[in-house]
Design an enzyme around this catalytic site. Structure first.
Site, mmCIF file in Angstrom:
data_model
loop_
_atom_site.group_PDB
_atom_site.id
_atom_site.type_symbol
_atom_site.label_atom_id
_atom_site.label_comp_id
_atom_site.label_asym_id
_atom_site.label_seq_id
_atom_site.Cartn_x
_atom_site.Cartn_y
_atom_site.Cartn_z
ATOM 1 N N SER A 173 -54.711 -20.779 23.932
ATOM 2 C CA SER A 173 -54.617 -19.529 23.169
ATOM 3 C C SER A 173 -55.959 -19.172 22.569
ATOM 4 O O SER A 173 -56.490 -19.897 21.715
ATOM 5 C CB SER A 173 -53.589 -19.659 22.046
ATOM 6 O OG SER A 173 -53.738 -18.545 21.175
ATOM 7 N N HIS B 278 -53.991 -17.686 27.370
ATOM 8 C CA HIS B 278 -52.898 -17.188 26.522
ATOM 9 C C HIS B 278 -53.469 -16.208 25.497
ATOM 10 O O HIS B 278 -54.377 -16.549 24.739
ATOM 11 C CB HIS B 278 -52.226 -18.378 25.829
ATOM 12 C CG HIS B 278 -50.971 -18.050 25.104
ATOM 13 N ND1 HIS B 278 -49.748 -17.907 25.732
ATOM 14 C CD2 HIS B 278 -50.725 -17.841 23.787
ATOM 15 C CE1 HIS B 278 -48.814 -17.636 24.838
ATOM 16 N NE2 HIS B 278 -49.384 -17.584 23.641
ATOM 17 N N ASP C 24 -52.582 -13.919 22.384
ATOM 18 C CA ASP C 24 -51.586 -13.718 21.320
ATOM 19 C C ASP C 24 -51.787 -12.381 20.634
ATOM 20 O O ASP C 24 -52.804 -12.168 19.972
ATOM 21 C CB ASP C 24 -51.706 -14.840 20.279
ATOM 22 C CG ASP C 24 -51.023 -16.116 20.723
ATOM 23 O OD1 ASP C 24 -49.876 -16.038 21.186
ATOM 24 O OD2 ASP C 24 -51.645 -17.190 20.598
ATOM 25 N N MET D 18 -50.447 -9.824 17.807
ATOM 26 C CA MET D 18 -49.645 -9.781 16.570
ATOM 27 C C MET D 18 -49.854 -8.451 15.867
ATOM 28 O O MET D 18 -50.977 -7.954 15.796
ATOM 29 C CB MET D 18 -50.096 -10.909 15.640
ATOM 30 C CG MET D 18 -50.018 -12.283 16.267
ATOM 31 S SD MET D 18 -50.659 -13.513 15.124
ATOM 32 C CE MET D 18 -50.378 -14.991 16.098
ATOM 33 N N HIS E 6 -48.783 -12.785 25.243
ATOM 34 C CA HIS E 6 -47.625 -13.070 24.391
ATOM 35 C C HIS E 6 -47.570 -11.980 23.319
ATOM 36 O O HIS E 6 -48.362 -11.999 22.375
ATOM 37 C CB HIS E 6 -47.803 -14.476 23.787
ATOM 38 C CG HIS E 6 -46.757 -14.887 22.824
ATOM 39 N ND1 HIS E 6 -46.920 -15.955 21.946
ATOM 40 C CD2 HIS E 6 -45.505 -14.406 22.590
ATOM 41 C CE1 HIS E 6 -45.829 -16.096 21.217
ATOM 42 N NE2 HIS E 6 -44.960 -15.165 21.582
ATOM 43 N N MET F 163 -46.187 -10.421 20.252
ATOM 44 C CA MET F 163 -45.388 -10.625 19.038
ATOM 45 C C MET F 163 -45.410 -9.300 18.286
ATOM 46 O O MET F 163 -46.013 -9.185 17.201
ATOM 47 C CB MET F 163 -45.988 -11.773 18.213
ATOM 48 C CG MET F 163 -45.800 -13.127 18.874
ATOM 49 S SD MET F 163 -46.880 -14.411 18.196
ATOM 50 C CE MET F 163 -48.344 -14.119 19.187
ATOM 51 N N MET G 131 -40.850 -21.008 21.187
ATOM 52 C CA MET G 131 -41.758 -21.115 20.038
ATOM 53 C C MET G 131 -41.401 -22.380 19.266
ATOM 54 O O MET G 131 -40.288 -22.519 18.759
ATOM 55 C CB MET G 131 -41.617 -19.899 19.113
ATOM 56 C CG MET G 131 -42.179 -18.612 19.659
ATOM 57 S SD MET G 131 -43.890 -18.694 20.246
ATOM 58 C CE MET G 131 -44.766 -19.282 18.791
ATOM 59 N N GLY H 10 -46.961 -16.317 14.313
ATOM 60 C CA GLY H 10 -47.769 -15.557 13.357
ATOM 61 C C GLY H 10 -49.113 -16.195 13.078
ATOM 62 O O GLY H 10 -50.075 -15.496 12.784
ATOM 63 N N PHE H 11 -49.176 -17.514 13.190
ATOM 64 C CA PHE H 11 -50.407 -18.210 12.840
ATOM 65 C C PHE H 11 -50.639 -19.409 13.748
ATOM 66 O O PHE H 11 -49.679 -20.067 14.153
ATOM 67 C CB PHE H 11 -50.347 -18.714 11.376
ATOM 68 C CG PHE H 11 -50.090 -17.601 10.401
ATOM 69 C CD1 PHE H 11 -51.143 -16.822 9.923
ATOM 70 C CD2 PHE H 11 -48.801 -17.294 9.988
ATOM 71 C CE1 PHE H 11 -50.909 -15.767 9.042
ATOM 72 C CE2 PHE H 11 -48.547 -16.242 9.115
ATOM 73 C CZ PHE H 11 -49.606 -15.483 8.639
ATOM 74 N N GLY H 12 -51.911 -19.680 14.017
ATOM 75 C CA GLY H 12 -52.262 -20.918 14.690
ATOM 76 C C GLY H 12 -52.282 -22.064 13.688
ATOM 77 O O GLY H 12 -52.183 -21.845 12.470
ATOM 78 N N GLY H 13 -52.367 -23.278 14.193
ATOM 79 C CA GLY H 13 -52.569 -24.441 13.341
ATOM 80 C C GLY H 13 -51.363 -24.893 12.541
ATOM 81 O O GLY H 13 -51.506 -25.634 11.566
ATOM 82 N N ASP I 113 -44.996 -23.192 22.818
ATOM 83 C CA ASP I 113 -46.114 -22.628 22.054
ATOM 84 C C ASP I 113 -45.966 -22.965 20.574
ATOM 85 O O ASP I 113 -44.981 -22.582 19.946
ATOM 86 C CB ASP I 113 -46.091 -21.105 22.267
ATOM 87 C CG ASP I 113 -47.254 -20.362 21.630
ATOM 88 O OD1 ASP I 113 -48.123 -20.990 21.010
ATOM 89 O OD2 ASP I 113 -47.266 -19.115 21.779
ATOM 90 N N GLY I 114 -46.985 -23.669 20.037
ATOM 91 C CA GLY I 114 -47.034 -23.916 18.598
ATOM 92 C C GLY I 114 -47.069 -25.391 18.265
ATOM 93 O O GLY I 114 -46.157 -26.135 18.607
ATOM 94 N N GLY I 115 -48.164 -25.815 17.647
ATOM 95 C CA GLY I 115 -48.275 -27.212 17.221
ATOM 96 C C GLY I 115 -48.377 -28.205 18.360
ATOM 97 O O GLY I 115 -48.025 -29.379 18.204
ATOM 98 N N GLY J 233 -53.658 -23.732 20.944
ATOM 99 C CA GLY J 233 -54.748 -23.004 20.315
ATOM 100 C C GLY J 233 -55.730 -23.986 19.715
ATOM 101 O O GLY J 233 -56.725 -24.374 20.347
HETATM 102 C C1 DX5 Z 1 -48.431 -18.557 17.174
HETATM 103 C C2 DX5 Z 1 -49.055 -18.226 18.504
HETATM 104 C C3 DX5 Z 1 -49.615 -19.417 19.173
HETATM 105 C C4 DX5 Z 1 -50.718 -20.078 18.413
HETATM 106 C C5 DX5 Z 1 -50.713 -21.540 18.758
HETATM 107 O O1 DX5 Z 1 -47.856 -17.429 16.634
HETATM 108 O O2 DX5 Z 1 -48.133 -17.637 19.384
HETATM 109 O O3 DX5 Z 1 -49.984 -19.169 20.515
HETATM 110 O O4 DX5 Z 1 -51.965 -19.532 18.645
HETATM 111 O O5 DX5 Z 1 -51.624 -22.162 17.947
HETATM 112 P P1 DX5 Z 1 -51.629 -23.741 17.728
HETATM 113 O O6 DX5 Z 1 -51.769 -24.369 19.069
HETATM 114 O O7 DX5 Z 1 -52.838 -23.931 16.849
HETATM 115 O O8 DX5 Z 1 -50.336 -24.083 17.053
HETATM 116 ZN ZN ZN Z 2 -48.537 -17.482 21.680
#
Ligand code: DX5
Ligand code: ZN
Length: 221
Positions: free
Chosen positions: A10, A35, A37, A39, A68, A70, A139, A144-147, A177-179, A199
Site C-alpha cells: 500500500s 495497492h 488506498d 479515503m 481500494h 474507501m 479488512m 482509515g489509517f495505516g499502522g 488488508d491491515g496490520g 503498508g
Molecule cells: C487501511 C488501508 C490499508 C493500510 C494498511 O485503511 O486500507 O491498506 O494502508 O496499512 P498497514 O499495513 O500499515 O496496516
Molecule cells: Zn487498503
C-alpha cells in the site's frame, strides 16, 4: 483454490513527496500489485488522495494497480479511477445499498472487481455475489489509517471465505488488508488468504529495505 501468496504493497505508507519513485522502487523490489488506498473523510475518518494522483504515478510501473476505494458514494467515481489506470477496483460492501449494481458498473468498464468487508461485516453478506466478483478483501483493521493492529477475529472470516470461494469453483483472489507483518502474514495465509496488503511493513526503512521487507512478508526466496 488458494494460489501461491502474492503481495500488494500500500502506497499509503510511501513517501508522498516522491510517490512515483516509490512506486517504481516497491515494484522492482518484488511487489505483485500496487495497492492504492483511496479515503474520502466520510466513509472513513481520513483523506488520502484521489484519481489525479493515482493517474500521475500510474506510468511508474507495469504492475497492476489494485485500487481500494474507501469512499461513499462510490458509483460516481468509478469511471475516474478506470481512467486513472486501475486494473482492479475494490469497493466496500458497506458503501451503499446497491452492491450488485456497483459491481456491474465496475465490470462494465472491462476491469476486475473486488468487494471489501469491514471487520464487523460477516462473510455471508457476499453469498449472493460470489458469481460476480474477482476478488474479496477482508479488512483486518477498521479502515482509515495505516499502522494499526491486526484484529485476530478476522481469521475465522478468512477461513469461511476460503470455503465459499473453493465451493464456487471460480477464480477469486482472497486479499487481506491491515496490520499485516511478518508475524501475522503466516496466520492469514494459513487461514486461506492468497494476496497480502502491507503498508507500514512493506515500506519500513526506505527503498534499500523493500526487497527484504517483501521477502519477510511472503516467505519467498
Ligand atoms: C487501511 C488501508 C490499508 C493500510 C494498511 O485503511 O486500507 O491498506 O494502508 O496499512 P498497514 O499495513 O500499515 O496496516
Ligand atoms: Zn487498503
Amino acid at each position: 483454490m488458494q494460489k501461491p501468496v502474492r503481495i500488494s504493497p500500500s502506497i499509503l505508507a510511501a513517501d508522498f513527496a516522491r510517490l512515483g519513485e516509490e512506486v517504481s522502487a516497491i515494484a522492482d523490489a518484488g511487489a505483485d500489485f500496487i495497492h492504492v488506498d483511496i479515503m474520502d473523510g466520510h466513509f472513513v475518518p481520513n483523506i488520502s488522495f484521489g484519481p489525479s494522483v493515482t493517474k500521475a504515478v500510474r506510468g511508474y510501473t507495469d504492475k497492476p494497480f489494485d485500487c481500494h476505494l474507501m469512499i461513499a458514494p462510490v458509483d460516481p467515481y468509478i469511471g475516474d479511477f478506470v481512467d486513472a489506470g486501475a486494473d482492479i477496483i475494490t469497493l466496500h460492501q458497506e458503501a451503499g445499498a446497491h452492491l450488485h449494481r456497483s459491481i456491474q458498473l465496475v465490470k462494465s468498464h472491462g476491469i476486475k472487481v473486488g468487494v471489501s468487508l469491514n471487520p464487523a461485516t460477516p462473510a455471508s453478506t457476499l453469498e449472493d455475489v460470489m458469481d460476480e466478483v474477482d476478488l474479496i478483501l477482508v479488512m483486518s483493521v477498521n479502515p482509515g489509517f495505516g499502522g494499526q493492529k491486526f484484529i485476530p477475529s478476522q481469521l475465522a472470516k478468512i477461513k469461511t471465505l476460503r470455503g465459499m470461494i473453493d465451493a464456487s469453483g471460480r477464480d477469486i483472489d482472497l486479499e487481506v488488508d491491515g496490520g499485516i507483518t511478518p508475524e501475522t502474514a503466516p496466520l492469514v495465509i494459513e487461514a486461506g488468504a492468497d494476496l497480502l496488503v502491507a503498508g507500514s511493513a512493506a515500506f519500513k526503512g526506505g527503498p534499500e529495505h523493500y526487497a527484504a521487507n517483501i521477502k519477510a512478508l511472503t516467505g519467498r526466496a
